[in-house]
Design an enzyme around this catalytic site. Structure first.
Site, PDB file in Angstrom:
ATOM      1  N   GLN A 124       0.852  -1.193   0.000  1.00 45.74           N
ATOM      2  CA  GLN A 124       0.000   0.000   0.000  1.00 45.74           C
ATOM      3  C   GLN A 124       0.888   1.243   0.000  1.00 45.74           C
ATOM      4  O   GLN A 124       1.630   1.473   0.947  1.00 45.74           O
ATOM      5  CB  GLN A 124      -0.902  -0.025   1.232  1.00 45.74           C
ATOM      6  CG  GLN A 124      -1.902   1.104   1.299  1.00 45.74           C
ATOM      7  CD  GLN A 124      -2.834   0.923   2.474  1.00 45.74           C
ATOM      8  OE1 GLN A 124      -3.607  -0.035   2.536  1.00 45.74           O
ATOM      9  NE2 GLN A 124      -2.753   1.831   3.434  1.00 45.74           N
ATOM     10  N   GLU A 242      -9.279  -2.569   6.024  1.00 48.04           N
ATOM     11  CA  GLU A 242      -8.326  -2.794   7.116  1.00 48.04           C
ATOM     12  C   GLU A 242      -9.008  -2.658   8.465  1.00 48.04           C
ATOM     13  O   GLU A 242      -8.697  -3.380   9.407  1.00 48.04           O
ATOM     14  CB  GLU A 242      -7.186  -1.778   7.016  1.00 48.04           C
ATOM     15  CG  GLU A 242      -6.172  -1.852   8.156  1.00 48.04           C
ATOM     16  CD  GLU A 242      -5.065  -0.842   7.994  1.00 48.04           C
ATOM     17  OE1 GLU A 242      -5.093   0.194   8.691  1.00 48.04           O
ATOM     18  OE2 GLU A 242      -4.166  -1.080   7.164  1.00 48.04           O
TER      19      GLU A 242
END
Length: 398
Positions: A124, A242
């Site tokens: 990410q 997440e």
């Protein structure tokens, strides 16, 4: 599903865990080389994939489709049997998949979701030296040049970048727009010229995070995901993955094996032959933690069920992220307290594990990773206050 069906599924998972989880993986992964770590992670992923346990949260047409009650049982049993975590595949399985399913083209989904199942790894590329909790302040720039975008900038706290094949990248495509309006979202091939990755050595001795330096990196326009300048909204979907469904597994691990190790630590006699667990204060602390852990596990199961039903409220994922991260910190802090001086000499923890390895001092130091990155506790409280409780918004910047 009937109770009998769920009981049969639990028995199937238990038998699989007994037959497939390597009994010595913690010893083997303590002090393992990078090559051994990667090889172990790839092998473990394929074992789970073969059993149908690697992507239970994905849609059925992409290899998932497991009912929510079975997902809960799966993570309970993996935690109870101390299974390794899919550390390397975490971003691919959750962040990348959620992003592709939410806004990817058919071609992007077909290309990458099948590759992830074959072992494609992702990183990410969001945070920057000047844009952490205030992610919208990012300065990495992308300019259009023919059929490509040319990207220059720096990213930091990029977990596993040294192993990744692809990157979820946020870059500013309109420098004149308000900071949340001029950001675009890209899929970047990590083998592209102009990318330099530098691991960051942490206080625990690990190098989980990396810096990424991007110098005139060319990204095909076909790798833009979503619309140009609309990346901020899509990034919230990525972060929601997440803070939401992934917490179910983490909560089960913390409340199962993690708490079990803490109780075992408290039963060890000290130099005078006394066991901390026999002390009323220690026993009370353990009881309080067990109550909190029970609440966390119930909260996560409720979130997963309401996510499946489409009834999740805007701040629910932030509640879970805040609760888990600060409980993790309290629990590992207590572990570091009761392990005494011998615990200070433990210098390594097993790779492929979680944030609750039983190396309490290292676990406590590492627990701060959860209360700062990915949206600090202060940011989560703001979201809960504004989106969950309807409190007035904080004053805008001058």
């Amino acid at each position: 599903m009937s109770d009998r069906d769920l009981a049969a599924f639990r028995d199937t998972v238990r038998q699989w865990c007994r037959a497939n989880i390597p009994t010595d993986w913690r010893n083997a992964q303590t002090g393992a080389t990078d090559a051994d770590f990667v090889a172990f992670q790839r092998d473990w992923f394929q074992r789970l994939r073969t059993a149908g346990y690697a992507v239970p949260h994905w849609p059925r047409e992409y290899g998932g489709g497991m009912p929510i009650p079975e997902q809960i049982i799966l993570y309970q049993e993996l935690a109870a049997h101390d299974a390794p975590r899919l550390v390397l595949a975490f971003v691919a399985l959750h962040h990348a998949a959620a992003t592709l399913l939410a806004a990817g083209t058919d071609e992007q989904r077909q290309r990458h979701l099948s590759a992830i199942l074959d072992g494609e790894l992702w990183v990410q590329g969001f945070s920057e030296p000047g844009a952490g909790s205030d992610l919208a302040a990012l300065r990495t720039a992308a300019r259009r040049d023919g059929d490509d975008y040319v990207v220059t900038g720096q990213k930091v706290w990029a977990s596993g970048a040294q192993y990744a094949d692809w990157c979820l990248l946020l870059a500013r495509t309109d420098p004149e727009a308000p900071k949340r309006k001029g950001i675009s979202y890209f899929l970047m091939d990590m083998r592209s010229p102009g990318i330099a990755v530098r691991p960051i050595r942490q206080a625990t001795g690990e190098a989980h995070f990396c810096e990424m330096f991007l110098d005139e990196v060319r990204i095909p326009a076909a790798n833009l995901i979503g619309a140009e300048n609309q990346g901020w909204q899509l990034a919230q979907r990525t972060l929601g993955a997440e803070r939401g469904l992934t917490m179910l597994e983490l909560a089960e691990r913390l409340g199962n094996a993690g708490f079990r190790w803490l109780v075992q630590e408290c039963r060890k006699p000290d130099a005078c032959g006394r066991r901390p667990v026999d002390d009323g204060y220690i026993a009370d602390r353990l009881a309080r933690l067990e109550i909190e852990l029970t609440g966390l596990r119930g909260l996560c199961r409720d979130l997963v069920e309401r996510h499946d039903a489409g009834t999740v409220a805007p701040a629910d994922a932030s509640v879970v992220k805040l609760y888990y991260s600060e409980l993790l910190q309290r629990m590992t802090d207590f572990g570091a307290e009761v392990c005494g001086l011998p615990g200070q000499t433990v210098l390594r923890k097993p790779m492929s594990g979680g944030w609750e390895s039983g190396a309490w001092v290292l676990d406590f130091v590492g627990s701060w990773e959860w209360t700062v990155p990915g949206g600090s506790s202060e940011i989560q409280r703001t979201i809960i206050g504004e989106r969950g409780l309807g409190l007035p918004r904080e004053p805008a910047e001058a």
